[in-house]
Design a protein around this motif. Structure first.
Motif, PDB file in Angstrom:
ATOM      1  N   LEU A   1      25.194 -22.859  -3.739  1.00  0.00           N
ATOM      2  CA  LEU A   1      26.633 -23.042  -3.540  1.00  0.00           C
ATOM      3  C   LEU A   1      27.203 -22.020  -2.565  1.00  0.00           C
ATOM      4  O   LEU A   1      28.128 -22.334  -1.806  1.00  0.00           O
ATOM      5  CB  LEU A   1      27.365 -22.947  -4.883  1.00  0.00           C
ATOM      6  CG  LEU A   1      27.182 -24.128  -5.838  1.00  0.00           C
ATOM      7  CD1 LEU A   1      27.806 -23.810  -7.191  1.00  0.00           C
ATOM      8  CD2 LEU A   1      27.796 -25.393  -5.254  1.00  0.00           C
ATOM      9  N   TYR A   2      26.655 -20.815  -2.567  1.00  0.00           N
ATOM     10  CA  TYR A   2      27.184 -19.770  -1.698  1.00  0.00           C
ATOM     11  C   TYR A   2      26.848 -19.992  -0.224  1.00  0.00           C
ATOM     12  O   TYR A   2      27.315 -19.246   0.628  1.00  0.00           O
ATOM     13  CB  TYR A   2      26.730 -18.380  -2.158  1.00  0.00           C
ATOM     14  CG  TYR A   2      27.789 -17.702  -3.009  1.00  0.00           C
ATOM     15  CD1 TYR A   2      28.891 -17.094  -2.419  1.00  0.00           C
ATOM     16  CD2 TYR A   2      27.695 -17.704  -4.398  1.00  0.00           C
ATOM     17  CE1 TYR A   2      29.875 -16.500  -3.188  1.00  0.00           C
ATOM     18  CE2 TYR A   2      28.675 -17.109  -5.173  1.00  0.00           C
ATOM     19  CZ  TYR A   2      29.760 -16.516  -4.562  1.00  0.00           C
ATOM     20  OH  TYR A   2      30.747 -15.925  -5.335  1.00  0.00           O
ATOM     21  N   HIS A   3      26.082 -21.012   0.055  1.00  0.00           N
ATOM     22  CA  HIS A   3      25.876 -21.392   1.456  1.00  0.00           C
ATOM     23  C   HIS A   3      27.107 -22.107   2.012  1.00  0.00           C
ATOM     24  O   HIS A   3      27.228 -22.284   3.224  1.00  0.00           O
ATOM     25  CB  HIS A   3      24.643 -22.292   1.594  1.00  0.00           C
ATOM     26  CG  HIS A   3      23.352 -21.539   1.488  1.00  0.00           C
ATOM     27  ND1 HIS A   3      22.964 -20.591   2.414  1.00  0.00           N
ATOM     28  CD2 HIS A   3      22.367 -21.583   0.546  1.00  0.00           C
ATOM     29  CE1 HIS A   3      21.788 -20.093   2.064  1.00  0.00           C
ATOM     30  NE2 HIS A   3      21.403 -20.677   0.935  1.00  0.00           N
ATOM     31  N   SER A   4      27.989 -22.509   1.117  1.00  0.00           N
ATOM     32  CA  SER A   4      29.224 -23.182   1.519  1.00  0.00           C
ATOM     33  C   SER A   4      30.371 -22.172   1.589  1.00  0.00           C
ATOM     34  O   SER A   4      30.676 -21.509   0.587  1.00  0.00           O
ATOM     35  CB  SER A   4      29.575 -24.289   0.514  1.00  0.00           C
ATOM     36  OG  SER A   4      30.900 -24.740   0.705  1.00  0.00           O
ATOM     37  N   ASN A   5      30.983 -22.037   2.733  1.00  0.00           N
ATOM     38  CA  ASN A   5      32.115 -21.117   2.878  1.00  0.00           C
ATOM     39  C   ASN A   5      33.276 -21.515   1.981  1.00  0.00           C
ATOM     40  O   ASN A   5      33.995 -20.658   1.465  1.00  0.00           O
ATOM     41  CB  ASN A   5      32.580 -21.071   4.337  1.00  0.00           C
ATOM     42  CG  ASN A   5      31.593 -20.374   5.244  1.00  0.00           C
ATOM     43  OD1 ASN A   5      30.836 -19.507   4.813  1.00  0.00           O
ATOM     44  ND2 ASN A   5      31.584 -20.755   6.519  1.00  0.00           N
ATOM     45  N   SER A   6      33.459 -22.799   1.794  1.00  0.00           N
ATOM     46  CA  SER A   6      34.566 -23.261   0.957  1.00  0.00           C
ATOM     47  C   SER A   6      34.368 -22.836  -0.495  1.00  0.00           C
ATOM     48  O   SER A   6      35.333 -22.468  -1.183  1.00  0.00           O
ATOM     49  CB  SER A   6      34.715 -24.777   1.040  1.00  0.00           C
ATOM     50  OG  SER A   6      33.530 -25.427   0.630  1.00  0.00           O
TER      51      SER A   6
ATOM     52  N   ALA B   1      35.681 -19.259  -5.002  1.00  0.00           N
ATOM     53  CA  ALA B   1      35.229 -18.310  -6.016  1.00  0.00           C
ATOM     54  C   ALA B   1      35.984 -16.984  -5.943  1.00  0.00           C
ATOM     55  O   ALA B   1      36.114 -16.278  -6.942  1.00  0.00           O
ATOM     56  CB  ALA B   1      33.727 -18.069  -5.873  1.00  0.00           C
ATOM     57  N   SER B   2      36.482 -16.632  -4.758  1.00  0.00           N
ATOM     58  CA  SER B   2      37.194 -15.355  -4.587  1.00  0.00           C
ATOM     59  C   SER B   2      38.697 -15.567  -4.434  1.00  0.00           C
ATOM     60  O   SER B   2      39.395 -14.707  -3.903  1.00  0.00           O
ATOM     61  CB  SER B   2      36.648 -14.615  -3.362  1.00  0.00           C
ATOM     62  OG  SER B   2      36.802 -15.396  -2.190  1.00  0.00           O
ATOM     63  N   ASP B   3      39.180 -16.693  -4.935  1.00  0.00           N
ATOM     64  CA  ASP B   3      40.602 -17.031  -4.784  1.00  0.00           C
ATOM     65  C   ASP B   3      41.513 -15.961  -5.393  1.00  0.00           C
ATOM     66  O   ASP B   3      42.542 -15.616  -4.822  1.00  0.00           O
ATOM     67  CB  ASP B   3      40.866 -18.391  -5.435  1.00  0.00           C
ATOM     68  CG  ASP B   3      42.334 -18.779  -5.375  1.00  0.00           C
ATOM     69  OD1 ASP B   3      42.850 -18.919  -4.260  1.00  0.00           O
ATOM     70  OD2 ASP B   3      42.963 -18.919  -6.445  1.00  0.00           O
ATOM     71  N   GLN B   4      41.132 -15.420  -6.561  1.00  0.00           N
ATOM     72  CA  GLN B   4      41.963 -14.414  -7.228  1.00  0.00           C
ATOM     73  C   GLN B   4      41.973 -13.079  -6.481  1.00  0.00           C
ATOM     74  O   GLN B   4      42.850 -12.240  -6.706  1.00  0.00           O
ATOM     75  CB  GLN B   4      41.472 -14.193  -8.666  1.00  0.00           C
ATOM     76  CG  GLN B   4      41.796 -15.322  -9.614  1.00  0.00           C
ATOM     77  CD  GLN B   4      43.216 -15.246 -10.150  1.00  0.00           C
ATOM     78  OE1 GLN B   4      43.699 -14.194 -10.536  1.00  0.00           O
ATOM     79  NE2 GLN B   4      43.891 -16.385 -10.187  1.00  0.00           N
ATOM     80  N   SER B   5      40.989 -12.869  -5.609  1.00  0.00           N
ATOM     81  CA  SER B   5      40.928 -11.623  -4.841  1.00  0.00           C
ATOM     82  C   SER B   5      41.223 -11.856  -3.365  1.00  0.00           C
ATOM     83  O   SER B   5      40.601 -11.267  -2.481  1.00  0.00           O
ATOM     84  CB  SER B   5      39.566 -10.940  -5.012  1.00  0.00           C
ATOM     85  OG  SER B   5      38.510 -11.824  -4.683  1.00  0.00           O
ATOM     86  N   ASN B   6      42.171 -12.761  -3.122  1.00  0.00           N
ATOM     87  CA  ASN B   6      42.688 -12.988  -1.764  1.00  0.00           C
ATOM     88  C   ASN B   6      41.613 -13.515  -0.813  1.00  0.00           C
ATOM     89  O   ASN B   6      41.641 -13.238   0.395  1.00  0.00           O
ATOM     90  CB  ASN B   6      43.308 -11.702  -1.204  1.00  0.00           C
ATOM     91  CG  ASN B   6      44.236 -11.944  -0.024  1.00  0.00           C
ATOM     92  OD1 ASN B   6      44.678 -13.058   0.206  1.00  0.00           O
ATOM     93  ND2 ASN B   6      44.510 -10.894   0.732  1.00  0.00           N
ATOM     94  N   GLY B   7      40.650 -14.240  -1.344  1.00  0.00           N
ATOM     95  CA  GLY B   7      39.600 -14.793  -0.508  1.00  0.00           C
ATOM     96  C   GLY B   7      38.775 -13.737   0.213  1.00  0.00           C
ATOM     97  O   GLY B   7      38.129 -14.032   1.221  1.00  0.00           O
ATOM     98  N   GLU B   8      38.790 -12.512  -0.308  1.00  0.00           N
ATOM     99  CA  GLU B   8      38.062 -11.381   0.286  1.00  0.00           C
ATOM    100  C   GLU B   8      38.475 -11.119   1.734  1.00  0.00           C
ATOM    101  O   GLU B   8      37.694 -10.609   2.534  1.00  0.00           O
ATOM    102  CB  GLU B   8      36.548 -11.600   0.198  1.00  0.00           C
ATOM    103  CG  GLU B   8      36.038 -11.712  -1.229  1.00  0.00           C
ATOM    104  CD  GLU B   8      34.532 -11.910  -1.311  1.00  0.00           C
ATOM    105  OE1 GLU B   8      33.962 -12.532  -0.389  1.00  0.00           O
ATOM    106  OE2 GLU B   8      33.933 -11.425  -2.286  1.00  0.00           O
TER     107      GLU B   8
END
Length: 324
Positions: free
Chosen positions: A194-199, A204-211
């Motif tokens: 799944l982490y091969h997908s940028n989306s 997954a990091s929505d709560q942390s401002n998308g990093e």
């Protein structure tokens, strides 16, 4: 028809087992490759017979100790937006609880007194000098308060970054479904795929401002930590013990005789959507004889990923108000 259905079920089961096997092998190979470059950003110290990681930076007479929230796989990358603004004003350290970052995964019971004993041993082993200012994010609030209860001469102030109150956590059972799901996704290689997908990474990091405040190298390090650590047994027991840990704290000293600043995210105007959280945050400052709450606009749970300048500003105010 029954025979045909049975054959189909057997074929589906065999296919599923094959996919799980392939995914597990994919995760094993990926983890082995990651381990070659997954090097500590700070130093490892012997604590309770295992290796525990601490990163130190900055300079000054005051030492700020950062306690990450539950499930934040790499505390070093998580708090990194604060380092630049803080480094010329204070020394700061970021510790990885067991099961996090570069620390070992141990299987040790995650009761609050064991956790605070480990933190204290790590701080001593790494040469840190109390008294400290503790910063607790999310569930990290519990260990900061408990540390101040048990070792009052070693803590001069606490800053909460959307940290939950002991009353809030005591009212809620520590569910283990989420870490178990993450563990299953990680060990079967699904999470790695799944982490091969940028989306997906952005979701997954929505709560942390998308990093957005992390460099590419820090993003990669954060993702690697997730793929190596998510849902491990230490993380799982930590959330399982959260309600009992909160109850232990509620039985301890209150209020604390130190300043307490509670930074609460406004969740982009939706704080009132969770009335229980809103009310508990408003009452949280009563844990100090000089407590205060500040609602931070344009932020979510990881306030430091949205408004790092305000977090640093409130930290510097605490530093300036304290006479060591």
């Amino acid at each position: 028809m029954l025979k045909r259905a049975r054959k189909i079920m057997i074929c589906l089961l065999a296919a599923l087992l094959l996919l799980v096997g392939i995914g597990s092998a994919y995760q094993w190979y990926g983890a082995a490759t990651d381990a070659k470059t997954y090097k500590p950003t700070g130093k490892l110290y012997e604590v309770a017979g295992h290796k525990m990681h601490l990163y130190a930076g900055g300079e000054g007479d005051t030492t700020v100790v950062f306690a990450s929230g539950w499930g934040t796989a790499n505390p070093y990358t998580d708090f990194s937006p604060l380092y630049e603004g803080l480094k010329s004003h204070a020394k700061f350290v970021v510790y990885d609880r067991f099961g996090y970052g570069f620390s070992d995964t141990t299987g040790r019971k995650r009761d609050i007194d064991t956790i605070t004993d480990e933190i204290r041993e790590l701080l001593r082993a790494s040469g840190q000098k109390p008294p400290y200012i503790f910063v607790g994010h999310s569930l990290g609030s519990l260990e900061t308060i408990r540390y101040a209860q048990r070792f009052p001469t070693e803590v001069k102030a606490i800053l909460m970054i959307d940290g939950g109150s002991p009353e809030y956590y005591a009212s809620r059972q520590g569910f283990t479904v989420v870490p178990l799901i993450y563990r299953a996704l990680r060990t079967t290689g699904v999470l790695r795929a799944l982490y091969h997908s940028n989306s997906f990474a952005e979701w997954a990091s929505d709560q942390s401002n998308g990093e957005l405040l992390l460099t590419e190298d820090l993003k990669k390090l954060s993702h690697t930590s997730i793929l190596l650590k998510s849902g491990n047994q230490d993380m799982t027991d930590e959330v399982r013990q959260s309600q009992k840990n909160a109850e232990i704290i509620l039985a301890g000293k209150k209020p604390l005789d130190i300043p307490l600043t509670v930074l609460t995210a406004d969740y982009f105007g939706k704080l009132s959507d969770d009335k229980a959280w809103e009310d508990s945050e408003a009452a949280f400052p009563t844990w100090s004889t000089t407590g205060q709450q500040i609602i931070v606009p344009n932020s979510s749970h990881y306030i430091h990923s949205y408004q790092p300048k305000q977090v640093v500003s409130e930290l510097l105010k605490l530093i300036d108000s304290i006479k060591f």
